[in-house]
Design a protein around this motif. Structure first.
Motif, short mmCIF file in Angstrom:
data_model
loop_
_atom_site.label_atom_id
_atom_site.label_comp_id
_atom_site.label_asym_id
_atom_site.label_seq_id
_atom_site.Cartn_x
_atom_site.Cartn_y
_atom_site.Cartn_z
N ASN A 159 -9.87 12.04 -5.25
CA ASN A 159 -8.53 11.49 -5.13
C ASN A 159 -8.72 10.27 -4.24
OD1 ASN A 159 -7.49 13.65 -6.57
ND2 ASN A 159 -7.01 14.82 -4.75
N LEU A 160 -8.36 9.10 -4.73
CA LEU A 160 -8.62 7.86 -4.01
C LEU A 160 -7.35 7.21 -3.50
CD1 LEU A 160 -11.19 6.17 -6.44
CD2 LEU A 160 -11.68 7.21 -4.22
N VAL A 161 -7.36 6.81 -2.23
CA VAL A 161 -6.32 5.96 -1.67
C VAL A 161 -6.89 4.56 -1.71
CG1 VAL A 161 -4.98 5.41 0.39
CG2 VAL A 161 -5.40 7.81 -0.23
N VAL A 162 -6.19 3.64 -2.35
CA VAL A 162 -6.73 2.30 -2.58
C VAL A 162 -5.66 1.23 -2.42
CG1 VAL A 162 -8.61 3.01 -4.13
CG2 VAL A 162 -6.34 2.61 -5.08
N LEU A 163 -6.12 0.02 -2.17
CA LEU A 163 -5.28 -1.16 -2.21
C LEU A 163 -5.40 -1.77 -3.60
CD1 LEU A 163 -6.35 -2.75 1.18
CD2 LEU A 163 -4.09 -1.80 0.65
N VAL A 164 -4.28 -2.18 -4.16
CA VAL A 164 -4.28 -2.77 -5.49
C VAL A 164 -4.41 -4.28 -5.36
CG1 VAL A 164 -3.00 -3.07 -7.64
CG2 VAL A 164 -2.87 -0.90 -6.39
N GLY A 165 -5.34 -4.85 -6.09
CA GLY A 165 -5.54 -6.29 -6.12
C GLY A 165 -5.74 -6.75 -7.54
N GLU A 166 -6.27 -7.92 -7.66
CA GLU A 166 -6.60 -8.43 -8.99
C GLU A 166 -7.69 -9.47 -8.84
OE1 GLU A 166 -4.07 -11.72 -10.82
OE2 GLU A 166 -2.60 -10.68 -9.59
N PRO A 210 -6.33 -6.41 -13.00
CA PRO A 210 -6.13 -5.51 -11.86
C PRO A 210 -7.43 -4.83 -11.44
CG PRO A 210 -4.55 -5.06 -13.60
CD PRO A 210 -5.56 -6.00 -14.16
N GLN A 211 -7.55 -4.61 -10.13
CA GLN A 211 -8.66 -3.84 -9.58
C GLN A 211 -8.18 -3.18 -8.30
OE1 GLN A 211 -11.78 -6.77 -9.09
NE2 GLN A 211 -10.97 -7.51 -7.16
N VAL A 212 -8.93 -2.19 -7.83
CA VAL A 212 -8.55 -1.45 -6.63
C VAL A 212 -9.72 -1.43 -5.66
CG1 VAL A 212 -6.82 -0.03 -7.81
CG2 VAL A 212 -9.18 0.79 -7.64
#
Length: 166
Positions: free
Chosen positions: A125-132, A137-139
């Motif tokens: 289970n991953l807590v991530v920041l969403v970017g691009e 999109p990438q995390v």
């Protein structure tokens, strides 16, 4: 919004989850992500309740990336590509992760992240920041604490306790 303080203008002690006021700087786009480049230190830092990441699927991010950009989210049961599992995380590298809804790039953006050099897990289970990156999109995880154990039970048949009975 992403704060990119390469110059070190923020000298106040700011901890994860703190609120800040009085930050001044210039905005710019970096590979499609809106960022603020500070020109001064923050006016004040306040303690806030911890941020609870929003639970999302990969498809949620892929279909609504602007709604999640620079947001802290959680993706449950994210599977790293089987070819990467057991290898070690390398900085500035893309790894594919998949959940029941799709596949997205997990990017190791932060050279100082404490998971760099650690073993890539199978499922987390991953807590991530969403970017691009240029519209895709990438995390990115902030630290090893963003890898939330997805199970509370472990099977080990080679375990014994002596003397028996204990």
């Amino acid at each position: 919004i992403l704060i990119d303080d390469v110059a070190g203008n923020i000298t106040s002690t700011v901890n994860e989850g703190n609120g800040i006021t009085g930050l001044k700087g210039q905005t710019s786009l970096f590979n499609g992500v809106l960022q603020l480049i500070p020109t001064t230190d923050v006016a004040s830092v306040t303690s806030l309740a911890p941020v609870t990441p929003e639970l999302v699927t990969i498809n949620d991010i892929l279909t609504n990336q602007e709604n999640y950009e620079s947001e802290l989210v959680q993706i449950n049961a994210a599977n790293f590509d089987v070819a990467d599992v057991g290898m070690t995380f390398v900085v500035s590298t893309n790894y594919n992760i998949t959940d029941v809804s799709g596949t997205i790039v997990f990017r190791t953006n932060f050279a100082e992240a404490d998971y760099i050099g650690n073993t890539i897990p199978a499922t987390e289970n991953l807590v991530v920041l969403v970017g691009e990156f240029n519209g895709t999109p990438q995390v990115t995880a902030r630290s090893i604490n963003d890898f939330v154990l997805s199970t509370t039970e472990f099977d080990n048949t080679a375990f014994s306790i002596h003397p028996n009975p204990v």
